[in-house]
Design an enzyme around this catalytic site. Structure first.
Site, PDB file in Angstrom:
ATOM      1  N   ASN A   1       0.861  -1.358  -0.021  1.00 29.92           N
ATOM      2  CA  ASN A   1      -0.089   0.012  -0.115  1.00 29.92           C
ATOM      3  C   ASN A   1       0.914   1.182  -0.071  1.00 29.92           C
ATOM      4  O   ASN A   1       0.281   2.316   0.339  1.00 29.92           O
ATOM      5  CB  ASN A   1      -1.062   0.114   1.338  1.00 29.92           C
ATOM      6  CG  ASN A   1      -0.304  -0.034   2.668  1.00 29.92           C
ATOM      7  OD1 ASN A   1       1.046   0.118   2.666  1.00 29.92           O
ATOM      8  ND2 ASN A   1      -0.967  -0.141   3.672  1.00 29.92           N
TER       9      ASN A   1
ATOM     10  N   HIS B   1       3.431   2.066   2.101  1.00 26.07           N
ATOM     11  CA  HIS B   1       4.020   2.588   3.164  1.00 26.07           C
ATOM     12  C   HIS B   1       5.443   2.096   3.163  1.00 26.07           C
ATOM     13  O   HIS B   1       5.975   1.440   2.644  1.00 26.07           O
ATOM     14  CB  HIS B   1       3.375   1.714   4.522  1.00 26.07           C
ATOM     15  CG  HIS B   1       3.553   0.208   4.762  1.00 26.07           C
ATOM     16  ND1 HIS B   1       2.733  -0.691   5.029  1.00 26.07           N
ATOM     17  CD2 HIS B   1       4.804  -0.197   4.935  1.00 26.07           C
ATOM     18  CE1 HIS B   1       3.341  -1.796   5.323  1.00 26.07           C
ATOM     19  NE2 HIS B   1       4.451  -1.566   5.242  1.00 26.07           N
TER      20      HIS B   1
HETATM   21  C1  GLP Z   1       6.382  -4.289   7.022  1.00 27.10           C
HETATM   22  C2  GLP Z   1       7.834  -3.677   7.417  1.00 27.10           C
HETATM   23  C3  GLP Z   1       8.230  -2.537   6.225  1.00 27.10           C
HETATM   24  C4  GLP Z   1       8.526  -3.549   5.095  1.00 27.10           C
HETATM   25  C5  GLP Z   1       7.217  -4.281   4.657  1.00 27.10           C
HETATM   26  C6  GLP Z   1       7.408  -4.845   3.324  1.00 27.10           C
HETATM   27  O1  GLP Z   1       5.333  -3.673   7.127  1.00 27.10           O
HETATM   28  N1  GLP Z   1       7.279  -2.790   8.538  1.00 27.10           N
HETATM   29  O2  GLP Z   1       9.284  -2.045   6.685  1.00 27.10           O
HETATM   30  O3  GLP Z   1       9.086  -2.744   4.126  1.00 27.10           O
HETATM   31  O4  GLP Z   1       6.679  -5.111   5.780  1.00 27.10           O
HETATM   32  O5  GLP Z   1       7.604  -6.209   3.365  1.00 27.10           O
HETATM   33  P1  GLP Z   1       7.979  -7.396   2.474  1.00 27.10           P
HETATM   34  O6  GLP Z   1       9.551  -7.075   2.193  1.00 27.10           O
HETATM   35  O7  GLP Z   1       8.035  -8.613   3.277  1.00 27.10           O
HETATM   36  O8  GLP Z   1       7.334  -7.312   1.626  1.00 27.10           O
END
Ligand code: GLP
Length: 255
Positions: free
Chosen positions: A136, A138
């Site tokens: 999303n 973030h």
């Molecule tokens: C979590 C963390 C983020 C990270 C995101 C994506 O929400 N707080 O810092 O970037 O996950 O994670 P992934 O790399 O497993 O898709």
């Protein structure tokens, strides 16, 4: 912003590790901002390899992690502290006194958050901050709608993020509702940013972050305002981008 598109996840991880290793060789007491999530794992694996086989030295490095779930102690196997310990810190020669992960069990979160900000400053600020991106848009746990000037604080996790992260917990109800996270403003203070993303599930978020309008609804779009940001992604994550991008940082000189 330098967008680098690699053919696959392993290549993007190697490329990202090259950037970190380069900065570390130039500044042995590097202040390194770290991220969790599955995406940076390849980068950590490559840094561990460089440490074990090429002598990359972390003994003078200080680290600051982006975020942590509220309510999970460092010993909890789903805490970000545990994740970092197992996937990175245990495998390199870092001095544990210089490891910082926000404390999910802090007694007073307000005091803790101000301390974390001050602590970063006391080390001269973060030299290079590793970032992942949520589907999303973030960054860390700065969910859509987060102030682009925000500092370290508590955030409520969106249902999308909780659903994305439920794969790591036994039940969806076990996924924490709150997190402590560096703010978007805290992240922007880092001297360099290094955002990694892989797979087509991130293509839309990358498109919004790299080529979309600057908006709090996609906190990652703030990287467009950073003077020295790398976005290192694989082809599937880049599949919705319209621009033409490079495939290595080595030919580019940042001064
Ligand atoms: C979590 C963390 C983020 C990270 C995101 C994506 O929400 N707080 O810092 O970037 O996950 O994670 P992934 O790399 O497993 O898709």
């Amino acid at each position: 912003m330098l967008v680098i598109v690699k053919s696959n996840y392993d290549k993007l991880s190697e490329e990202a590790a090259k950037v970190v290793a380069d900065r570390l060789k130039k500044k042995p007491n590097l202040v390194l901002g770290l991220a969790t999530g599955s995406t940076p794992l390849g980068l950590y694996k490559e840094l561990i390899r460089l440490h074990k086989y090429e002598g990359l030295d972390f003994s003078k490095v200080t680290t600051f992690n982006l975020d942590e779930y509220v309510g999970l102690p460092p010993s909890h196997d789903q805490s970000y502290h545990y994740f970092m310990q197992k996937n990175f810190f245990d495998e390199i020669n870092i001095d544990p006194r210089y490891i910082h992960v926000p404390h999910g069990m802090a007694k007073d979160f307000k005091i803790f958050c101000s301390w974390y900000e001050e602590r970063i400053k006391s080390f001269g600020g973060i030299d290079i901050q590793v970032l992942g991106i949520g589907a999303n848009g973030h960054i860390a746990f700065n969910e859509p709608g987060s102030s682009l000037g925000s500092r370290t604080r508590i955030k409520t996790l969106t249902s999308t993020t909780r659903a994305d992260n439920k794969r790591f917990f036994e039940n969806e109800e076990d996924v924490p509702k709150y997190a402590i996270t560096m703010g978007v403003g805290t992240i922007m203070d880092a001297k360099e940013l290094l955002l990694v993303a892989s797979g087509d599930s991130k293509a839309e978020a990358i498109k919004s972050a790299v080529e979309g309008p600057l908006t709090a609804m996609c906190p990652a779009s703030i990287i467009q305002m950073h003077k020295e940001a790398f976005v290192i992604i694989d082809k599937p994550a880049a599949s919705k981008l319209k621009g033409t991008y490079v495939d290595t940082w080595e030919t580019i000189i940042f001064e």
